[in-house]
Design a protein around this motif. Sequence first.
Motif, PDB file in Angstrom:
ATOM      1  N   ILE A 172       8.129  14.978  65.694  1.00  0.00           N
ATOM      2  CA  ILE A 172       6.740  15.137  66.134  1.00  0.00           C
ATOM      3  C   ILE A 172       6.131  13.795  66.508  1.00  0.00           C
ATOM      4  O   ILE A 172       5.454  13.657  67.545  1.00  0.00           O
ATOM      5  CB  ILE A 172       5.905  15.822  65.034  1.00  0.00           C
ATOM      6  CG1 ILE A 172       6.332  17.276  64.872  1.00  0.00           C
ATOM      7  CG2 ILE A 172       4.416  15.740  65.348  1.00  0.00           C
ATOM      8  CD1 ILE A 172       5.701  17.970  63.679  1.00  0.00           C
ATOM      9  N   MET A 173       6.358  12.772  65.694  1.00  0.00           N
ATOM     10  CA  MET A 173       5.777  11.456  65.969  1.00  0.00           C
ATOM     11  C   MET A 173       6.392  10.825  67.215  1.00  0.00           C
ATOM     12  O   MET A 173       5.720  10.099  67.948  1.00  0.00           O
ATOM     13  CB  MET A 173       5.953  10.546  64.758  1.00  0.00           C
ATOM     14  CG  MET A 173       5.074  10.931  63.572  1.00  0.00           C
ATOM     15  SD  MET A 173       3.297  10.817  63.922  1.00  0.00           S
ATOM     16  CE  MET A 173       3.136   9.030  64.122  1.00  0.00           C
ATOM     17  N   ILE A 205      -2.354  17.255  65.114  1.00  0.00           N
ATOM     18  CA  ILE A 205      -1.020  17.090  64.539  1.00  0.00           C
ATOM     19  C   ILE A 205      -1.149  16.721  63.066  1.00  0.00           C
ATOM     20  O   ILE A 205      -1.865  15.775  62.717  1.00  0.00           O
ATOM     21  CB  ILE A 205      -0.233  15.984  65.271  1.00  0.00           C
ATOM     22  CG1 ILE A 205       0.017  16.356  66.735  1.00  0.00           C
ATOM     23  CG2 ILE A 205       1.095  15.706  64.566  1.00  0.00           C
ATOM     24  CD1 ILE A 205       0.624  15.220  67.555  1.00  0.00           C
ATOM     25  N   VAL A 206      -0.480  17.468  62.206  1.00  0.00           N
ATOM     26  CA  VAL A 206      -0.287  17.040  60.812  1.00  0.00           C
ATOM     27  C   VAL A 206       1.213  16.799  60.669  1.00  0.00           C
ATOM     28  O   VAL A 206       1.980  17.736  60.431  1.00  0.00           O
ATOM     29  CB  VAL A 206      -0.793  18.079  59.802  1.00  0.00           C
ATOM     30  CG1 VAL A 206      -0.501  17.605  58.372  1.00  0.00           C
ATOM     31  CG2 VAL A 206      -2.286  18.315  59.974  1.00  0.00           C
ATOM     32  N   PRO A 207       1.658  15.563  60.826  1.00  0.00           N
ATOM     33  CA  PRO A 207       3.098  15.315  60.912  1.00  0.00           C
ATOM     34  C   PRO A 207       3.849  15.467  59.603  1.00  0.00           C
ATOM     35  O   PRO A 207       5.057  15.690  59.609  1.00  0.00           O
ATOM     36  CB  PRO A 207       3.182  13.876  61.425  1.00  0.00           C
ATOM     37  CG  PRO A 207       1.883  13.255  61.043  1.00  0.00           C
ATOM     38  CD  PRO A 207       0.865  14.352  61.076  1.00  0.00           C
ATOM     39  N   LEU A 304       1.957  25.681  66.063  1.00  0.00           N
ATOM     40  CA  LEU A 304       3.416  25.581  66.020  1.00  0.00           C
ATOM     41  C   LEU A 304       3.788  24.821  64.752  1.00  0.00           C
ATOM     42  O   LEU A 304       3.377  23.669  64.581  1.00  0.00           O
ATOM     43  CB  LEU A 304       3.983  24.844  67.237  1.00  0.00           C
ATOM     44  CG  LEU A 304       4.132  25.628  68.548  1.00  0.00           C
ATOM     45  CD1 LEU A 304       2.775  25.837  69.216  1.00  0.00           C
ATOM     46  CD2 LEU A 304       5.061  24.884  69.506  1.00  0.00           C
ATOM     47  N   ALA A 305       4.539  25.477  63.877  1.00  0.00           N
ATOM     48  CA  ALA A 305       5.026  24.848  62.653  1.00  0.00           C
ATOM     49  C   ALA A 305       6.503  24.523  62.860  1.00  0.00           C
ATOM     50  O   ALA A 305       7.308  25.416  63.123  1.00  0.00           O
ATOM     51  CB  ALA A 305       4.841  25.781  61.465  1.00  0.00           C
ATOM     52  N   PHE A 306       6.852  23.247  62.729  1.00  0.00           N
ATOM     53  CA  PHE A 306       8.221  22.803  62.983  1.00  0.00           C
ATOM     54  C   PHE A 306       8.994  22.682  61.672  1.00  0.00           C
ATOM     55  O   PHE A 306       8.567  21.997  60.745  1.00  0.00           O
ATOM     56  CB  PHE A 306       8.222  21.477  63.741  1.00  0.00           C
ATOM     57  CG  PHE A 306       7.749  21.631  65.157  1.00  0.00           C
ATOM     58  CD1 PHE A 306       8.646  21.892  66.183  1.00  0.00           C
ATOM     59  CD2 PHE A 306       6.396  21.546  65.469  1.00  0.00           C
ATOM     60  CE1 PHE A 306       8.216  22.061  67.489  1.00  0.00           C
ATOM     61  CE2 PHE A 306       5.951  21.711  66.774  1.00  0.00           C
ATOM     62  CZ  PHE A 306       6.871  21.973  67.788  1.00  0.00           C
ATOM     63  N   HIS A 307      10.119  23.383  61.643  1.00  0.00           N
ATOM     64  CA  HIS A 307      11.012  23.390  60.489  1.00  0.00           C
ATOM     65  C   HIS A 307      12.424  23.082  60.983  1.00  0.00           C
ATOM     66  O   HIS A 307      12.645  22.811  62.158  1.00  0.00           O
ATOM     67  CB  HIS A 307      10.977  24.761  59.798  1.00  0.00           C
ATOM     68  CG  HIS A 307       9.708  25.062  59.086  1.00  0.00           C
ATOM     69  ND1 HIS A 307       9.599  25.059  57.707  1.00  0.00           N
ATOM     70  CD2 HIS A 307       8.474  25.387  59.552  1.00  0.00           C
ATOM     71  CE1 HIS A 307       8.364  25.362  57.361  1.00  0.00           C
ATOM     72  NE2 HIS A 307       7.653  25.571  58.467  1.00  0.00           N
ATOM     73  N   THR A 308      13.382  23.093  60.093  1.00  0.00           N
ATOM     74  CA  THR A 308      14.800  23.059  60.444  1.00  0.00           C
ATOM     75  C   THR A 308      15.455  24.121  59.568  1.00  0.00           C
ATOM     76  O   THR A 308      15.038  24.322  58.426  1.00  0.00           O
ATOM     77  CB  THR A 308      15.430  21.683  60.156  1.00  0.00           C
ATOM     78  OG1 THR A 308      15.315  21.382  58.764  1.00  0.00           O
ATOM     79  CG2 THR A 308      14.756  20.579  60.960  1.00  0.00           C
ATOM     80  N   ILE A 389       9.384  22.234  74.356  1.00  0.00           N
ATOM     81  CA  ILE A 389       8.506  23.084  73.555  1.00  0.00           C
ATOM     82  C   ILE A 389       7.187  22.373  73.284  1.00  0.00           C
ATOM     83  O   ILE A 389       6.106  22.970  73.393  1.00  0.00           O
ATOM     84  CB  ILE A 389       9.193  23.473  72.234  1.00  0.00           C
ATOM     85  CG1 ILE A 389      10.457  24.289  72.511  1.00  0.00           C
ATOM     86  CG2 ILE A 389       8.233  24.250  71.332  1.00  0.00           C
ATOM     87  CD1 ILE A 389      11.269  24.613  71.266  1.00  0.00           C
ATOM     88  N   PHE A 390       7.262  21.096  72.932  1.00  0.00           N
ATOM     89  CA  PHE A 390       6.032  20.335  72.674  1.00  0.00           C
ATOM     90  C   PHE A 390       5.123  20.339  73.903  1.00  0.00           C
ATOM     91  O   PHE A 390       3.901  20.494  73.782  1.00  0.00           O
ATOM     92  CB  PHE A 390       6.379  18.893  72.283  1.00  0.00           C
ATOM     93  CG  PHE A 390       6.922  18.745  70.901  1.00  0.00           C
ATOM     94  CD1 PHE A 390       6.084  18.787  69.807  1.00  0.00           C
ATOM     95  CD2 PHE A 390       8.281  18.548  70.684  1.00  0.00           C
ATOM     96  CE1 PHE A 390       6.570  18.650  68.511  1.00  0.00           C
ATOM     97  CE2 PHE A 390       8.790  18.398  69.406  1.00  0.00           C
ATOM     98  CZ  PHE A 390       7.935  18.452  68.315  1.00  0.00           C
ATOM     99  N   LEU A 391       5.712  20.151  75.080  1.00  0.00           N
ATOM    100  CA  LEU A 391       4.915  20.133  76.302  1.00  0.00           C
ATOM    101  C   LEU A 391       4.380  21.522  76.645  1.00  0.00           C
ATOM    102  O   LEU A 391       3.213  21.688  76.994  1.00  0.00           O
ATOM    103  CB  LEU A 391       5.742  19.582  77.457  1.00  0.00           C
ATOM    104  CG  LEU A 391       6.083  18.095  77.364  1.00  0.00           C
ATOM    105  CD1 LEU A 391       7.148  17.725  78.392  1.00  0.00           C
ATOM    106  CD2 LEU A 391       4.841  17.245  77.560  1.00  0.00           C
ATOM    107  N   ALA A 392       5.263  22.529  76.552  1.00  0.00           N
ATOM    108  CA  ALA A 392       4.836  23.889  76.887  1.00  0.00           C
ATOM    109  C   ALA A 392       3.755  24.391  75.948  1.00  0.00           C
ATOM    110  O   ALA A 392       2.899  25.191  76.352  1.00  0.00           O
ATOM    111  CB  ALA A 392       6.041  24.835  76.853  1.00  0.00           C
ATOM    112  N   GLY A 393       3.760  23.919  74.700  1.00  0.00           N
ATOM    113  CA  GLY A 393       2.697  24.289  73.770  1.00  0.00           C
ATOM    114  C   GLY A 393       1.335  23.882  74.261  1.00  0.00           C
ATOM    115  O   GLY A 393       0.320  24.481  73.875  1.00  0.00           O
ATOM    116  N   LEU A 394       1.279  22.858  75.130  1.00  0.00           N
ATOM    117  CA  LEU A 394       0.007  22.389  75.675  1.00  0.00           C
ATOM    118  C   LEU A 394      -0.313  23.013  77.029  1.00  0.00           C
ATOM    119  O   LEU A 394      -1.473  23.269  77.331  1.00  0.00           O
ATOM    120  CB  LEU A 394       0.040  20.860  75.807  1.00  0.00           C
ATOM    121  CG  LEU A 394       0.181  20.083  74.513  1.00  0.00           C
ATOM    122  CD1 LEU A 394       0.301  18.594  74.781  1.00  0.00           C
ATOM    123  CD2 LEU A 394      -1.013  20.351  73.587  1.00  0.00           C
TER     124      LEU A 394
END
Length: 396
Positions: A172-173, A205-207, A304-308, A389-394
């Motif tokens: 994210i960062m 963003i809450v990284p 969008l919550a990012f996990h693995t 995904i990061f870009l499309a989210g916007l």
Amino acid sequence: MEIVVRHGDSLWHYSQMFQVHLQLIRDSNPNIDPDKLSTGQGIHIPGFIAREYPIQLGDSLWSIAQRMNLTLEAMEVVNPDLDETDLTPGQIIKVPTRITWRLVDRGNKYDYHTLMNDINRLKEVYPFLQVPTIGKSVLGKEIPEIMIGKGEKRVHYNGSFHANEWITSLVIMTFLNDYLLSLTNLQPLRGQRTFPLYQQSTLSIVPMVNPDGVDLVLNGPPENQEWQKRIVELNKGSTDFTEWKANIRGVDLNDQFPARWELEKARNPNEPGPRDYVGEKPLLEPEAIAMANLTKKRDFARVLAFHTQGEVIYWGFENFEPPESEVIVKEFSRVSGYEPVKTIESYAGYKDWFIQDWQRTGFTVELGFGINPLPLSMFDEIYRKSLGIFLAGLYM
């Protein structure tokens, strides 16, 4: 970089001088009235630093400007008290330097200290960023939110709900850093012009939702002996915390939300531990409370919550999701190669709660594929696939 206002200067003139969007300069100086600049006033120019340069024999401001691809005027505004006719070898002057490289440290494991260092460096170079605190962790660490953009569409990204998924914070960062570079260097990011995204969207963003847990996985237990004893006991006597997902109290933060929480409680462990303990009731842990309060306050249009891990995108919950969720997830899949999955038998997550209570678009993005914690050697591939995904989210 800070410059000093001269008689007759304007923010528009600075935007032309440094080739930076006027809006970014305005947003970097929120307490300045652009129509009432006063001589001697300091103005922040985003995307630049002022580097020290020792004068060499034969140098002039003009020759230095030519070598650095700058205008003479740009040299003058960062050296307002300099007598150009009296330069001497060894004299130190300032040279405006455009930042064209990443500042985020992606060469090491990404703990809370590294995150905060990166946030502070980015804030210094890109002062149009806003960095409020949304709350504190169990151990008192401030949980930062980073805000960027001026648009009405409010979008939210978060990472490291789970401790051993700390690589999501780094991903994210790195996206944030690349977004900033694109904005201030007037260059597209993966073919996407980003200034329209800045104008249309406000990105929150809450990284690192779970800083105590991340530090436990990467650095071991806190120095406090009482906490050390308690954490080792929760970990069944082991000092290996690589599989730890919970917060420092042994509560899984992504099982802390009131979205059929009782179903998760019925099937998961009934006491604190490394993973899957839902707590005594929803929204009991400070990190989960902070995220819930932030979500209510900001009234996000999308989260969008990012996990693995698994390279899948979950996009539904109990049929509360709006029709556009499917359209958006298909675009996420197209730009990443990730598989869209409407739902699985899982409850009480942040995305679940958001979809249930707001009936807006929410997604859980599972980055990478392997065994958690995913190693840094996988970072480049993970970032390459997820950037779209990061870009499309916007832009969606």
